[in-house]
Design a protein around this motif. Sequence first.
Motif, short mmCIF file in Angstrom:
data_model
loop_
_atom_site.label_atom_id
_atom_site.label_comp_id
_atom_site.label_asym_id
_atom_site.label_seq_id
_atom_site.Cartn_x
_atom_site.Cartn_y
_atom_site.Cartn_z
N ILE A 152 0.81 -1.22 0.00
CA ILE A 152 0.00 0.00 0.00
C ILE A 152 0.85 1.27 0.00
N GLU A 153 2.18 1.12 -0.16
CA GLU A 153 3.05 2.29 -0.09
C GLU A 153 2.72 3.31 -1.18
N ASP A 154 2.20 2.85 -2.32
CA ASP A 154 1.93 3.76 -3.42
C ASP A 154 0.81 4.76 -3.09
N TYR A 155 0.05 4.53 -2.02
CA TYR A 155 -1.00 5.46 -1.64
C TYR A 155 -0.46 6.72 -0.98
N GLY A 156 0.82 6.72 -0.63
CA GLY A 156 1.43 7.92 -0.05
C GLY A 156 0.74 8.35 1.23
N HIS A 157 0.32 9.62 1.29
CA HIS A 157 -0.28 10.15 2.51
C HIS A 157 -1.67 9.57 2.78
N LEU A 158 -2.22 8.84 1.80
CA LEU A 158 -3.51 8.19 2.01
C LEU A 158 -3.35 6.71 2.38
N LYS A 159 -2.15 6.31 2.71
CA LYS A 159 -1.86 4.90 2.98
C LYS A 159 -2.75 4.33 4.07
N GLU A 160 -3.00 5.09 5.11
CA GLU A 160 -3.80 4.58 6.23
C GLU A 160 -5.27 4.34 5.83
N LYS A 161 -5.68 4.91 4.72
CA LYS A 161 -7.06 4.74 4.26
C LYS A 161 -7.16 3.73 3.11
#
Length: 551
Positions: free
Chosen positions: A93-102
Motif C-alpha cells: 500500500i506504499e503507493d497510496y502515499g499520505h492516504l496509505k492509512e485509508k
Amino acid sequence: MLSCREDVLRITDELVQVESVVNTPGEIDVARALHQRLAALPYFQKHPESLLLSRTVDDEVERYNVLAFVKGTKDPANNRTVILMGHIDTVGIEDYGHLKEKACHPQELMKALQHEPLPPLVKEQLESGEWHFGRGALDMKSGVASHVYLLSYYAEHPEELAGNLVMLAECDEEDSSHGVLSGLKDLKRWREEHGFEYIALINSDFVAPLYEGDVNRYIYKGTIGKLLPSFYITGAETHVGSCFEGLDPNFLAAELTRQISYNPELCDEAMGEIPVPPVSLKQTDLKPSYTVQTALSAYVYYNFFTVSWSPKEVLEKLKVQAEIAFANALQSLNDRYRAYRERCGEVYLPLPWKPRVMIYEEMNRQLREEHGARFEEHMKAFKEKLLSDKSLDTRMFAARVVEEEWTWMKDKSPAMILFYSSLYSPAIEISGKDEREVQLLEALEEAVATVQPSYEHPIVTKNFFPYICDMSMVALRDDEEAIRAVSDNNPGWGTKHYVNYQDIRELNVPAINIGPYGYDAHKKYERMEIKFSAEIVPTVTNHVIQRLIGG
C-alpha cells in the motif's frame, strides 16, 4: 440476474478492511477472518469437516488458505464438483502515499479522494457512485466476495445442487503461489475422501480494458504462462582509465536488454491471440561497492509470457537472441575502439573477445564432468549456507549459485549464462479437447448469452487471461521433457525453489476466469465497477455452476 449487489459489496469491504499484503502477517489475518465468517454459517456448524483453515507447506512464511465445500442434496450420488478459486492477498500500500492509512478502508478512501487532484477518468468514476476504490477491491477481493456469496447461498440451499461446490481462497498469489500449490494437496485429499469428480474451476481474478477506449468486459478461457529467463553475464575487469583493456558486463547487459525487451519476435501465439513481448524486470551489476574498476559480472532477468512455447523452446530462442546481442555488443565496442584510436592517431587492433552464450545445464554438466564429486559436494554445502541468508529471494539466490559455479570454470572468458530463477507458471488452453472442456465452454457460452441483455457493455470471451494468475497451477499440458527444462536450468531447484508439477498434473482441471472489472490494479487508484463486479460476475458464475452441477 441475482439480487446480490449489496451482499457482494459488503463482503468485499469486509475483506478489503483486513490489510493482507503478501508476505506479511496480514495474510494470516484475512484467512482467519474469512474462516470465521464461513464458520458462523449453520451449514458449516453442522458440517465442520467441510471447512478448513490450511497452512501452506514448504513455505518460509506462516500463512493460510481457506477451503470449504458444500455437498448438493439434489442427487446425492452425483460427484461432479466445481471449484471456485480466488486469492486473498494483495500487493503493498506504499503507493497510496499520505492516504496509505485509508487504502484498506474504501469509504474513508473515497471520501478523501474527493479532495485530491485526480485524473479526469478517475474523478468521473469516483463521483458517479458506481465505482469502488481500495487496495484489493479489484485485485481480487471482490472476486472472492462473489465466490463467498455463492458458496454461502448454496450452503443454505444445497437442494439446488446435484453435485458439489468447493471454494479455495488462497494466499501468496502475488509472489510465489505457495497458496495454490499447497491447496492442490488439500483438493486431492478431498477428492479421495469424498469422491469429488472435479469437472471445472472458476477463478475470479480481475479483468481490465485491453486498450484505450475498450468498453468490453472480458471472460477468459484459460491463461497465459510465465517464465523468468535470467542471465548471469561475465566480463573482463579493468581499471576505468584503461577501459578498452576490459569488457564491461554492463555493456553486454544493456545490449542484451535492447535485443530482448519489447521484441515482437519473442511473442508467442496460439488460437489467434498474442501475449505482450518480454520486458526487463531487473538489471544490475554484482559489485558490492564502489571501485574504479569495471564490474566482474552483471545480472538481468525478463518477464516472458507463453501460450504455446515450452520452457525448452524459450531457452533455445533466447540463446539465439543472446548470441545476436553479444555479437552486436562486440561489434559496437570494436567500432568505438577503432574510432577512439583514430582520433588519438594510434594503430587499431581488434579486441580479442568472441560471443559466448551457455545454457545453465550445459555449464553445470561440464563442471560436474571436469570436477566430479568435489564440485558437487562444494555446491551442496554452498547452497545450504546460502539458504541462511533470508535477504535473498529465489531470483538472487539463483544468481549467487551461478556466480559461485562460475569460479570453477577453467575458461573464464566473458560469457552469458542463461537460466531460470523463479516460478514457471504453465499456460492453460481450453479448446474443447475433452468432454469436460466441451461442457464448460457450452456452459459459459450459454451463461453469457443469458446475462448479456441485462448489461450495457459487451461481455466478450477470450482464450488467454493476459496477466499472471494461479489458474496456471491447476492444469498442466507440458510433458516431462518440458518440466526438466525448468528443473535442470533453475540453480535453486530443490533448495530455495521447488514445485511439485506432478500435483498439478494429477489435479488437471479445466479452468476459466470470470472476474471483477476495473482499472489500476496494483496502483493507488485501484477501483472496480460495481455493477459488473458485484452483479454480473456472480450471476454469470452461477449460471455456469447451474449448467454443470445444478441438476
